[in-house]
Design an enzyme around this catalytic site. Structure first.
Site, PDB file in Angstrom:
ATOM      1  N   VAL A  71       0.805  -1.229   0.000  1.00  0.00           N
ATOM      2  CA  VAL A  71       0.000   0.000   0.000  1.00  0.00           C
ATOM      3  C   VAL A  71       0.837   1.278   0.000  1.00  0.00           C
ATOM      4  O   VAL A  71       0.291   2.373  -0.127  1.00  0.00           O
ATOM      5  CB  VAL A  71      -1.012   0.040   1.171  1.00  0.00           C
ATOM      6  CG1 VAL A  71      -2.137  -0.946   0.951  1.00  0.00           C
ATOM      7  CG2 VAL A  71      -0.333  -0.158   2.513  1.00  0.00           C
ATOM      8  N   TYR A 162       5.071   5.124  16.322  1.00  0.00           N
ATOM      9  CA  TYR A 162       3.703   4.585  16.262  1.00  0.00           C
ATOM     10  C   TYR A 162       2.684   5.650  16.678  1.00  0.00           C
ATOM     11  O   TYR A 162       1.708   5.899  15.981  1.00  0.00           O
ATOM     12  CB  TYR A 162       3.598   3.338  17.148  1.00  0.00           C
ATOM     13  CG  TYR A 162       2.337   2.535  16.906  1.00  0.00           C
ATOM     14  CD1 TYR A 162       2.194   1.765  15.761  1.00  0.00           C
ATOM     15  CD2 TYR A 162       1.279   2.551  17.812  1.00  0.00           C
ATOM     16  CE1 TYR A 162       1.034   1.020  15.525  1.00  0.00           C
ATOM     17  CE2 TYR A 162       0.123   1.813  17.592  1.00  0.00           C
ATOM     18  CZ  TYR A 162       0.012   1.051  16.453  1.00  0.00           C
ATOM     19  OH  TYR A 162      -1.140   0.316  16.227  1.00  0.00           O
ATOM     20  N   THR A 197      -3.874 -10.296  17.916  1.00  0.00           N
ATOM     21  CA  THR A 197      -3.454 -10.547  16.536  1.00  0.00           C
ATOM     22  C   THR A 197      -1.949 -10.840  16.538  1.00  0.00           C
ATOM     23  O   THR A 197      -1.282 -10.726  17.578  1.00  0.00           O
ATOM     24  CB  THR A 197      -3.689  -9.311  15.635  1.00  0.00           C
ATOM     25  OG1 THR A 197      -2.767  -8.290  16.033  1.00  0.00           O
ATOM     26  CG2 THR A 197      -5.103  -8.786  15.716  1.00  0.00           C
TER      27      THR A 197
HETATM   28  N1  LIG Z   1      -3.451  -5.598  17.253  1.00  0.00           N
HETATM   29  C1  LIG Z   1      -3.563  -4.512  18.023  1.00  0.00           C
HETATM   30  O1  LIG Z   1      -3.449  -4.583  19.243  1.00  0.00           O
HETATM   31  C2  LIG Z   1      -3.856  -3.168  17.411  1.00  0.00           C
HETATM   32  C3  LIG Z   1      -4.271  -2.143  18.265  1.00  0.00           C
HETATM   33  C4  LIG Z   1      -4.536  -0.883  17.732  1.00  0.00           C
HETATM   34  C5  LIG Z   1      -4.411  -0.683  16.379  1.00  0.00           C
HETATM   35  N2  LIG Z   1      -4.010  -1.690  15.575  1.00  0.00           N
HETATM   36  C6  LIG Z   1      -3.897  -1.407  14.153  1.00  0.00           C
HETATM   37  O2  LIG Z   1      -4.730  -2.292  13.443  1.00  0.00           O
HETATM   38  C7  LIG Z   1      -4.193  -2.524  12.144  1.00  0.00           C
HETATM   39  C8  LIG Z   1      -4.084  -4.008  11.891  1.00  0.00           C
HETATM   40  O3  LIG Z   1      -3.314  -4.568  12.925  1.00  0.00           O
HETATM   41  P1  LIG Z   1      -3.256  -6.136  13.206  1.00  0.00           P
HETATM   42  O4  LIG Z   1      -2.996  -6.289  14.634  1.00  0.00           O
HETATM   43  O5  LIG Z   1      -4.404  -6.823  12.577  1.00  0.00           O
HETATM   44  O6  LIG Z   1      -1.894  -6.472  12.422  1.00  0.00           O
HETATM   45  P2  LIG Z   1      -1.348  -7.822  11.764  1.00  0.00           P
HETATM   46  O7  LIG Z   1       0.124  -7.679  11.779  1.00  0.00           O
HETATM   47  O8  LIG Z   1      -1.978  -9.018  12.394  1.00  0.00           O
HETATM   48  O9  LIG Z   1      -1.897  -7.718  10.267  1.00  0.00           O
HETATM   49  C9  LIG Z   1      -1.517  -6.636   9.436  1.00  0.00           C
HETATM   50  C10 LIG Z   1      -1.634  -7.057   7.982  1.00  0.00           C
HETATM   51  O10 LIG Z   1      -1.227  -5.923   7.191  1.00  0.00           O
HETATM   52  C11 LIG Z   1      -0.372  -6.382   6.156  1.00  0.00           C
HETATM   53  N3  LIG Z   1       0.532  -5.306   5.737  1.00  0.00           N
HETATM   54  C12 LIG Z   1       1.535  -4.756   6.467  1.00  0.00           C
HETATM   55  N4  LIG Z   1       2.165  -3.834   5.741  1.00  0.00           N
HETATM   56  C13 LIG Z   1       1.547  -3.781   4.524  1.00  0.00           C
HETATM   57  C14 LIG Z   1       1.765  -3.036   3.350  1.00  0.00           C
HETATM   58  N5  LIG Z   1       2.754  -2.144   3.258  1.00  0.00           N
HETATM   59  N6  LIG Z   1       0.932  -3.231   2.296  1.00  0.00           N
HETATM   60  C15 LIG Z   1      -0.074  -4.148   2.369  1.00  0.00           C
HETATM   61  N7  LIG Z   1      -0.307  -4.895   3.461  1.00  0.00           N
HETATM   62  C16 LIG Z   1       0.487  -4.714   4.530  1.00  0.00           C
HETATM   63  C17 LIG Z   1       0.384  -7.568   6.768  1.00  0.00           C
HETATM   64  O11 LIG Z   1       0.906  -8.421   5.763  1.00  0.00           O
HETATM   65  C18 LIG Z   1      -0.708  -8.226   7.614  1.00  0.00           C
HETATM   66  O12 LIG Z   1      -1.423  -9.201   6.885  1.00  0.00           O
HETATM   67  C19 LIG Z   1      -2.857  -1.778  12.109  1.00  0.00           C
HETATM   68  O13 LIG Z   1      -3.044  -0.521  11.491  1.00  0.00           O
HETATM   69  C20 LIG Z   1      -2.516  -1.614  13.575  1.00  0.00           C
HETATM   70  O14 LIG Z   1      -1.678  -0.511  13.809  1.00  0.00           O
HETATM   71  C21 LIG Z   1      -3.746  -2.942  16.052  1.00  0.00           C
END
Ligand SMILES: NC(=O)c1ccc[n+]([C@@H]2O[C@H](COP(=O)([O-])OP(=O)(O)OC[C@H]3O[C@@H](n4cnc5c(N)ncnc54)[C@H](O)[C@@H]3O)[C@@H](O)[C@H]2O)c1
Length: 261
Positions: A71, A162, A197
């Site tokens: 992305v 972050y 996750t």
């Molecule tokens: N898990 C948490 O505790 C949490 C809390 C707050 C916010 N978030 C946010 O939620 C979102 C998803 O997090 P998650 O925990 O599901 O993460 P995750 O690591 O389980 O999944 C993230 C997915 O994004 C894909 N990805 C990463 N970089 C990419 C790129 N440049 N282009 C395309 N795909 C890409 C990865 O391959 C992966 O499949 C993120 O933005 C994260 O910051 C997560």
């Protein structure tokens, strides 16, 4: 967790073209599944081709398509929007969900790590939003939902990159909502607390996250499940939220309300 709640009916979702970034795992996969179950056509973008194939296989009974792209790559993102248009039609709902964590002492963050974090967690959301708005303005409607974080509204040591990028997401959500409301586009953000996750597992393995302590200081006493984040996303994208735009909605078991203790 049993995902019974996500099978409730949300009006205005069935038949919509929904694009999800970071769709192969974690929150993005659960978002894709929840929208597919509601009858949406879900175009799933992820960097990880193997995980994406597994994810689309798991959803083979629904109307989904996987598309491997980074992305942060302008040309790849534009090609993805064209591919989505050819398969499912103009994008009506965009989930800017792809993101990475970066918990590190600020004196040790390299500029290449900083730039990667800003590129993935912030700049890519602007790029995808701009492309989506081109689709949405042709239709006179659309919803963009950004995955921010509790760290978009809170701050801490050793999370500068972050927190800064997620605070940028909160601000961008407001700016775009203010600018694109007249085009019929709503722009919102979700601020999850720690959610079970791979991202959280990685932080645990790196010893940069103490889950027991996190559960202790969260009033509801546990981490979020990704299905719960999807449930909020379904509501925000549905007709029930038609007067909602410009805000970030925390879903954190009371973590932010509790302050640091
Ligand atoms: N898990 C948490 O505790 C949490 C809390 C707050 C916010 N978030 C946010 O939620 C979102 C998803 O997090 P998650 O925990 O599901 O993460 P995750 O690591 O389980 O999944 C993230 C997915 O994004 C894909 N990805 C990463 N970089 C990419 C790129 N440049 N282009 C395309 N795909 C890409 C990865 O391959 C992966 O499949 C993120 O933005 C994260 O910051 C997560």
């Amino acid at each position: 967790m049993e995902n019974n709640q996500a099978k409730n009916h949300y009006s205005g979702i069935a038949g919509k073209t929904v694009m999800v970034t970071g769709a192969a795992a974690g929150i993005g996969f659960c978002l894709s599944k929840a929208f597919a179950e509601q009858g949406a056509k879900v175009f799933m973008i992820d960097l990880n081709q193997t995980a994406l194939t597994e994810a689309t296989d798991a959803l083979k009974d629904y109307c989904v398509q996987g598309y491997a792209a980074n992305v942060t790559d302008d040309d790849a993102v534009r090609a993805a929007f064209d591919a989505c248009k050819n398969s499912f039609g103009l994008v009506e709902v965009l989930f800017n969900n792809a993101g990475i964590s970066l918990n590190k002492r600020s004196l040790e963050i390299t500029m290449s790590e900083w730039r990667r974090c800003v590129d993935i967690n912030l700049s890519s959301l602007f790029l995808c939003s701009q492309e989506a708005a081109k689709h949405m303005q042709q239709q006179g409607h659309g919803v963009i939902i950004n995955t921010a974080s509790i760290w978009g509204l809170s701050t801490s040591a050793e999370r500068t990159a972050y927190c800064t990028t997620k605070a940028g997401v909160v601000s961008m959500t407001k700016c775009l909502a203010a600018e694109w409301g007249k085009l019929g586009i709503r722009v919102l953000a979700i601020g999850p607390g720690y959610t079970r996750t791979a991202l959280v597992e990685k932080l645990q393995q790196q010893n940069t996250l103490d889950v027991t302590d996190l559960e202790r200081r969260t009033p509801l006493g546990r981490l979020a499940e990704p299905e719960e984040i999807a449930e909020l996303a379904l509501f925000l994208a549905s007709d029930a939220a038609r007067f909602m735009t410009g805000q970030t909605y925390l879903i954190d078991g009371g973590w932010e309300a509790n302050g640091f203790q």
